[in-house]
Design a protein around this motif. Structure first.
Motif, PDB file in Angstrom:
ATOM      1  N   LYS A 138      14.058 -24.030 -31.539  1.00  0.00           N
ATOM      2  CA  LYS A 138      14.533 -23.600 -32.851  1.00  0.00           C
ATOM      3  C   LYS A 138      15.025 -22.162 -32.826  1.00  0.00           C
ATOM      4  N   ALA A 139      14.433 -21.348 -31.953  1.00  0.00           N
ATOM      5  CA  ALA A 139      14.826 -19.944 -31.881  1.00  0.00           C
ATOM      6  C   ALA A 139      16.186 -19.811 -31.200  1.00  0.00           C
ATOM      7  N   ALA A 140      17.037 -18.983 -31.762  1.00  0.00           N
ATOM      8  CA  ALA A 140      18.341 -18.699 -31.158  1.00  0.00           C
ATOM      9  C   ALA A 140      18.550 -17.196 -31.206  1.00  0.00           C
ATOM     10  N   TYR A 141      18.564 -16.567 -30.029  1.00  0.00           N
ATOM     11  CA  TYR A 141      18.672 -15.116 -29.974  1.00  0.00           C
ATOM     12  C   TYR A 141      19.864 -14.688 -29.124  1.00  0.00           C
ATOM     13  N   PRO A 142      21.079 -14.941 -29.598  1.00  0.00           N
ATOM     14  CA  PRO A 142      22.245 -14.504 -28.824  1.00  0.00           C
ATOM     15  C   PRO A 142      22.282 -12.993 -28.644  1.00  0.00           C
ATOM     16  N   SER A 143      21.755 -12.252 -29.621  1.00  0.00           N
ATOM     17  CA  SER A 143      21.750 -10.789 -29.503  1.00  0.00           C
ATOM     18  C   SER A 143      20.909 -10.351 -28.313  1.00  0.00           C
ATOM     19  N   SER A 144      19.812 -11.066 -28.036  1.00  0.00           N
ATOM     20  CA  SER A 144      18.973 -10.719 -26.891  1.00  0.00           C
ATOM     21  C   SER A 144      19.693 -10.990 -25.574  1.00  0.00           C
ATOM     22  N   VAL A 145      20.512 -12.029 -25.547  1.00  0.00           N
ATOM     23  CA  VAL A 145      21.305 -12.296 -24.346  1.00  0.00           C
ATOM     24  C   VAL A 145      22.207 -11.105 -24.054  1.00  0.00           C
ATOM     25  N   LEU A 146      22.907 -10.629 -25.080  1.00  0.00           N
ATOM     26  CA  LEU A 146      23.814  -9.493 -24.904  1.00  0.00           C
ATOM     27  C   LEU A 146      23.056  -8.231 -24.501  1.00  0.00           C
ATOM     28  N   MET A 147      21.922  -7.975 -25.161  1.00  0.00           N
ATOM     29  CA  MET A 147      21.171  -6.736 -24.923  1.00  0.00           C
ATOM     30  C   MET A 147      20.559  -6.676 -23.530  1.00  0.00           C
ATOM     31  N   ASN A 148      20.304  -7.822 -22.927  1.00  0.00           N
ATOM     32  CA  ASN A 148      19.722  -7.854 -21.589  1.00  0.00           C
ATOM     33  C   ASN A 148      20.767  -8.008 -20.492  1.00  0.00           C
ATOM     34  N   ALA A 149      21.749  -8.886 -20.720  1.00  0.00           N
ATOM     35  CA  ALA A 149      22.727  -9.176 -19.673  1.00  0.00           C
ATOM     36  C   ALA A 149      23.738  -8.047 -19.496  1.00  0.00           C
ATOM     37  N   ALA A 367      24.979  -2.196 -33.406  1.00  0.00           N
ATOM     38  CA  ALA A 367      25.312  -0.769 -33.377  1.00  0.00           C
ATOM     39  C   ALA A 367      25.748  -0.348 -31.979  1.00  0.00           C
ATOM     40  N   GLY A 368      25.048  -0.863 -30.963  1.00  0.00           N
ATOM     41  CA  GLY A 368      25.397  -0.519 -29.580  1.00  0.00           C
ATOM     42  C   GLY A 368      24.192  -0.234 -28.708  1.00  0.00           C
ATOM     43  N   PRO A 369      23.266   0.656 -29.143  1.00  0.00           N
ATOM     44  CA  PRO A 369      22.055   0.887 -28.353  1.00  0.00           C
ATOM     45  C   PRO A 369      21.219  -0.384 -28.213  1.00  0.00           C
ATOM     46  N   ASN A 370      20.361  -0.393 -27.211  1.00  0.00           N
ATOM     47  CA  ASN A 370      19.608  -1.605 -26.908  1.00  0.00           C
ATOM     48  C   ASN A 370      18.503  -1.854 -27.923  1.00  0.00           C
ATOM     49  N   HIS A 371      18.293  -3.125 -28.249  1.00  0.00           N
ATOM     50  CA  HIS A 371      17.220  -3.451 -29.195  1.00  0.00           C
ATOM     51  C   HIS A 371      15.918  -3.841 -28.493  1.00  0.00           C
ATOM     52  N   VAL A 372      15.898  -3.798 -27.167  1.00  0.00           N
ATOM     53  CA  VAL A 372      14.648  -4.023 -26.435  1.00  0.00           C
ATOM     54  C   VAL A 372      13.948  -2.670 -26.347  1.00  0.00           C
TER      55      VAL A 372
END
Length: 438
Positions: A138-149, A367-372
């Motif tokens: 159920k979880a979909a985190y495309p933003s996490s894909v971008l922030m890590n890759a 925004a641009g900076p990493n969310h991790v």
């Protein structure tokens, strides 16, 4: 019953109340630890066969081989092409901003030559292979894909391998689209501790990686913790946090919603507001009471705010900054008229959002900076995920003949002092006047 606790920094029990508020039981569930350890050991020993068994058991996906669980690139591209125009544009804009920001973090090799002709420096090299865990179902985190890759690819990582569970064989299209935009190289439809094990130890089909990044459930977190040392990991993240320092000039509804934005993550999330204006705290609390019934995740927000949230009346803005440094939050909003006036007082925070228009949610997505970001007060000693997490530093030392005459006696003296005579002799052998003597 009040929606959220009210604290006053001048109360005699304030320090104790704050300590209780910040306390988070990070002890691990023993049953999860035992199950994870068993899965890791099994995958390390049996490789592909174990991965197939756990994928069938937990995700209800049967396959004849692990190779059959790889999601081909054409499927990612098709997912990207099929996205609604607005969603694709948003994802592309976010990817571009994240890439642009992280390109400025890339370190380069440097050297210098000192007075005795010795060259010293630092060689920067990327990791070879990185594993990216992305939650599925159920979880979909495309933003996490971008922030890590994206930071990994900007760093020069040769191969980014993404793993994501696909319960009942359902592939999440927006996650695959983000993989296409983020520069991911291969995607496997596996998840859980078995995916972490496959990345860390390797199997006959999946090559081991050098580092594993990305969020996951309790089993994934436990697995990452256990494989650390065999591979690198990004961090073990705790519940999400927001702390807002306000001077009373931001519309109360905005601040209330910013507090909600983290509280809605889960019941353990933390949302705190610091302000020297008691009347403004009243206004924010009233806004929260009024807005909460409109929130789809109202039950989660209510529990989070009731258990771990607080509105804190401070003596001054300076004191608010001092308390913020003690809390060392994941996200810190300085929601004031002149935020730059206060930012120099902040020493510990994962990400700092300056001014009333800088909502934390913009940092989460685009925004641009990493969310991790570091959580649970670890911002006191750690940093956001970045390009530097995917680069290694090797020292460069090229000692000149003249330099060996200067450094040799120093090293020899220190080595003798430590009782390491071969070290001393090694340095002394270079004490010559010309190369022809040896």
């Amino acid at each position: 019953m009040s929606l959220i606790k009210r604290l006053n920094s001048q109360s005699g029990d304030f320090d104790a109340c704050l300590r209780t508020l910040l306390a988070f039981d990070a002890s691990q569930d023993e049953s999860i630890e035992q199950a994870t350890a068993a899965i890791l050991k099994d995958v390390a020993q049996r490789g592909d066969d174990a991965v197939l068994e756990y994928t069938a058991r937990f995700d209800r996906v049967s396959a004849d081989s692990v190779a059959a669980l790889e999601i081909p690139r054409h499927e990612w591209q098709a997912a990207l092409a099929a996205l609604p125009a607005a969603q694709r544009s948003a994802l592309e804009s976010a990817a571009q901003r994240v890439r642009s920001y992280h390109e400025r973090q890339r370190a380069e090799t440097w050297t210098y030559t000192d007075e005795d002709g010795t060259l010293l420096g630092q060689k920067i090299t990327p990791l070879d292979r990185v594993g990216l865990y992305v939650p599925g179902g159920k979880a979909a985190y495309p933003s996490s894909v971008l922030m890590n890759a994206i930071p990994a690819k900007v760093a020069g990582v040769q191969e980014v391998i993404m793993v994501t569970p696909t319960p009942d064989g359902v592939h999440n299209p927006i996650v695959l689209a983000a993989a296409a935009l983020g520069g991911v190289d291969r995607v496997w439809g596996i998840g859980g501790a078995q995916a972490v094990a496959a990345l860390a130890y390797g199997t006959s089909t999946i090559k081991p990686v050098d580092k594993i990044v990305g969020p996951g459930n309790a089993y994934v977190a436990a697995a990452k913790r256990r494989v650390f040392g065999v591979v690198g990991i990004d961090m073990i993240a705790g519940p999400s946090e927001i702390l807002i320092i306000a001077d009373g000039t931001t519309p109360p509804d905005w601040v209330a919603m910013d507090l909600f934005s983290q509280a809605e993550h889960d019941e353990l999330a933390q949302a705190i507001l610091l302000c020297p204006d008691a009347a403004y705290l009243d206004q924010v609390e009233a806004a929260m009471e009024r807005l909460l019934p409109t929130m789809p995740r109202a039950k989660i927000i209510r529990t989070s705010l009731g258990d771990r949230g607080a509105l804190i009346h401070t003596q001054s803005m300076e004191e608010a900054c001092e308390i913020a440094n003690h809390i060392a939050p994941e996200h810190l909003e300085i929601s004031t008229e002149n935020p730059m006036q206060w930012v120099d007082l902040i020493r510990h925070a994962g990400a700092i959002f300056l001014g009333r228009y800088s909502s934390e949610s913009l940092g989460d997505y685009c925004a641009g900076p990493n969310h991790v970001l570091p959580t649970s007060r670890t911002a006191r000693f750690s940093s956001p995920l970045g390009v530097y997490d995917f680069q290694k530093r090797s020292s460069l030392i090229q000692v000149s003949q003249h330099g060996a005459q200067l450094l040799g006696p120093i090293a020899s003296t220190l080595a003798h002092g430590e009782g390491l005579y071969a070290h001393a002799a090694s340095a002394e052998y270079r004490l010559t006047t010309s190369d022809s003597e040896h």
